[in-house]
Scaffold this active site. Structure first.
Site, mmCIF file in Angstrom:
data_model
loop_
_atom_site.group_PDB
_atom_site.id
_atom_site.type_symbol
_atom_site.label_atom_id
_atom_site.label_comp_id
_atom_site.label_asym_id
_atom_site.label_seq_id
_atom_site.Cartn_x
_atom_site.Cartn_y
_atom_site.Cartn_z
ATOM 1 N N LYS A 108 -10.373 -2.461 12.252
ATOM 2 C CA LYS A 108 -9.166 -2.062 12.973
ATOM 3 C C LYS A 108 -9.166 -2.616 14.400
ATOM 4 O O LYS A 108 -8.117 -3.059 14.898
ATOM 5 C CB LYS A 108 -9.029 -0.534 12.987
ATOM 6 C CG LYS A 108 -8.653 0.066 11.647
ATOM 7 C CD LYS A 108 -7.309 -0.446 11.160
ATOM 8 C CE LYS A 108 -6.870 0.184 9.858
ATOM 9 N NZ LYS A 108 -5.589 -0.392 9.361
ATOM 10 N N GLY A 143 0.819 -1.210 0.000
ATOM 11 C CA GLY A 143 0.000 0.000 0.000
ATOM 12 C C GLY A 143 0.850 1.255 0.000
ATOM 13 O O GLY A 143 0.503 2.264 0.611
ATOM 14 N N GLY A 174 -0.459 4.990 -1.147
ATOM 15 C CA GLY A 174 -1.456 5.718 -0.379
ATOM 16 C C GLY A 174 -0.880 6.964 0.264
ATOM 17 O O GLY A 174 0.315 7.259 0.144
ATOM 18 N N GLN A 175 -1.731 7.689 0.989
ATOM 19 C CA GLN A 175 -1.329 8.970 1.573
ATOM 20 C C GLN A 175 -0.113 8.823 2.482
ATOM 21 O O GLN A 175 0.870 9.553 2.353
ATOM 22 C CB GLN A 175 -2.497 9.564 2.372
ATOM 23 C CG GLN A 175 -2.190 10.949 2.934
ATOM 24 C CD GLN A 175 -3.157 11.386 4.024
ATOM 25 O OE1 GLN A 175 -3.717 10.567 4.730
ATOM 26 N NE2 GLN A 175 -3.347 12.684 4.152
ATOM 27 N N ARG A 215 -1.606 -1.110 -7.883
ATOM 28 C CA ARG A 215 -1.397 -0.476 -9.195
ATOM 29 C C ARG A 215 -0.265 0.540 -9.066
ATOM 30 O O ARG A 215 0.123 0.910 -7.959
ATOM 31 C CB ARG A 215 -2.676 0.218 -9.675
ATOM 32 C CG ARG A 215 -3.169 1.310 -8.766
ATOM 33 C CD ARG A 215 -4.481 1.897 -9.273
ATOM 34 N NE ARG A 215 -5.537 0.906 -9.280
ATOM 35 C CZ ARG A 215 -6.299 0.616 -8.222
ATOM 36 N NH1 ARG A 215 -6.098 1.247 -7.065
ATOM 37 N NH2 ARG A 215 -7.249 -0.284 -8.298
ATOM 38 N N TYR A 264 -14.734 0.220 8.951
ATOM 39 C CA TYR A 264 -13.308 0.519 9.119
ATOM 40 C C TYR A 264 -12.903 0.354 10.579
ATOM 41 O O TYR A 264 -11.915 -0.305 10.898
ATOM 42 C CB TYR A 264 -13.035 1.941 8.641
ATOM 43 C CG TYR A 264 -11.604 2.396 8.750
ATOM 44 C CD1 TYR A 264 -10.588 1.740 8.055
ATOM 45 C CD2 TYR A 264 -11.255 3.504 9.527
ATOM 46 C CE1 TYR A 264 -9.269 2.174 8.141
ATOM 47 C CE2 TYR A 264 -9.952 3.943 9.618
ATOM 48 C CZ TYR A 264 -8.961 3.265 8.921
ATOM 49 O OH TYR A 264 -7.657 3.690 9.013
ATOM 50 N N ASP A 293 2.124 -1.747 -4.482
ATOM 51 C CA ASP A 293 0.706 -1.416 -4.403
ATOM 52 C C ASP A 293 -0.010 -2.249 -5.452
ATOM 53 O O ASP A 293 0.630 -2.912 -6.285
ATOM 54 C CB ASP A 293 0.474 0.079 -4.635
ATOM 55 C CG ASP A 293 -0.720 0.591 -3.817
ATOM 56 O OD1 ASP A 293 -1.820 0.003 -3.972
ATOM 57 O OD2 ASP A 293 -0.563 1.533 -3.026
#
Length: 318
Positions: free
Chosen positions: A147, A9, A12-13, A37, A143, A35
């Protein structure tokens, strides 16, 4: 022996800036970004990059063996607002990816895991102010549920199999380098871009909604610091509370107006308001500060200066 790190990942941000920071520390060839993509060309070309679906165990194993990976940072996840639109997909991604990595550590294919949790693990019954490390948790989002379940899986694998897994409960993360990725706290990123680009912003939260936030540099520092800490100093194997600053849309608007006087904000709360209402306002992260000396650098004033300066500079250079 030098660590070789795989980041799942990475586009991502948080993953993007984490990858860059880790490469500065360990060397570009020792940090494999991945990732599902390709991300921006410049980022992909900065060092080794692999296309990996975080729920594809076979590909993950091949990449670990190919690069002799010793640490995995599992940053792949579907965030709060997006997850509410695709609950089954969010659960599958967020849970299955973690269980795969925990199993690989149990099997000794890797040594250490970093997995991020979130303030979304708290819920309506959790204390809103100075939310403690250990308290009532009744998340109301997919979410948050994923978590919280993940935290307990991390603790289970550590206690049962000795897996060295470390985690932080991130507040809202604010960065100028990467656009928002579908989180409820993303207004605090978007508002800076809209202030510079358009001079106005329509906020999806009410003006007095206080939430815990953190500038990206502090979040990256905390992530690297907990991974560099001695194993015996990591006393919490679910996930550590992490905090820096808390503010409302009204307060961040007032700070931006010190630099952009004519900036206008209107309010049109949507489904994300209910999510925000279930979350803490101020987090008590004293356990992290005691166990491995966590401390933050940026407050609202200094963060705002950094955000506006960098967004304006990036627009000029485009």
């Amino acid at each position: 022996m030098a660590e070789t790190i795989l980041i799942l990942g990475a586009c991502g941000q948080i993953g993007t800036e984490l990858s860059q920071s880790l490469r500065e520390i360990h060397g570009r060839d020792k940090v494999i970004a991945s990732d599902i993509r390709y991300g921006e060309d410049t980022f992909v070309k900065e060092g080794p990059f692999e296309i990996i679906d975080a729920t594809d165990r076979d590909t993950i194993v091949k990449v670990i063996q190919k690069h002799n990976v010793s640490q995995v940072y599992l940053m792949a996840a579907m965030l709060s607002a997006t997850a509410e639109k695709h609950p089954q997909k969010a659960w599958d991604l967020n849970m299955n990816s973690l269980l795969i990595i925990l199993e690989l550590a149990k099997e000794k294919l890797i040594d250490t895991i970093y997995w991020p949790s979130s303030i979304a693990v708290f819920g309506p019954s959790s204390p809103k102010v100075n939310t403690p490390q250990d308290t009532i948790m009744n998340p109301t989002t997919v979410y948050g549920m994923s978590k919280l379940a993940g935290e307990h899986w991390c603790n289970y694998y550590h206690n049962k199999f000795g897996v060295d897994v470390r985690s932080l409960r991130y507040p809202g993360i604010i960065s100028w380098k990467t656009k928002p990725g579908g989180g409820t706290t993303d207004y605090a990123v978007d508002i800076y871009f809209k202030a510079v680009e358009e001079g106005k912003y329509e906020c999806f939260l009410e003006e007095n909604t206080m939430l815990p936030m953190m500038y990206m540099k502090d979040a990256i520092d905390a992530t690297i610091n907990i991974m560099e800490a001695k194993s015996e100093d990591i006393k919490v194997r679910t996930s550590y509370n992490l905090a820096a600053i808390s503010f409302t849309p009204e307060q961040i608007t007032a700070e931006i107006k010190k630099h952009i006087e004519n900036f206008e904000v209107s309010y049109k709360p949507d489904f994300r308001q209910d999510i925000a209402n279930s979350w803490p306002q101020i987090i008590d992260d004293s356990k992290a500060r005691e166990d491995w000396n966590w401390s933050h650098e940026f407050d609202l004033e200094s963060m705002t200066k950094e955000m506006l300066k960098n967004i304006q500079s990036s627009m000029i250079s485009m």
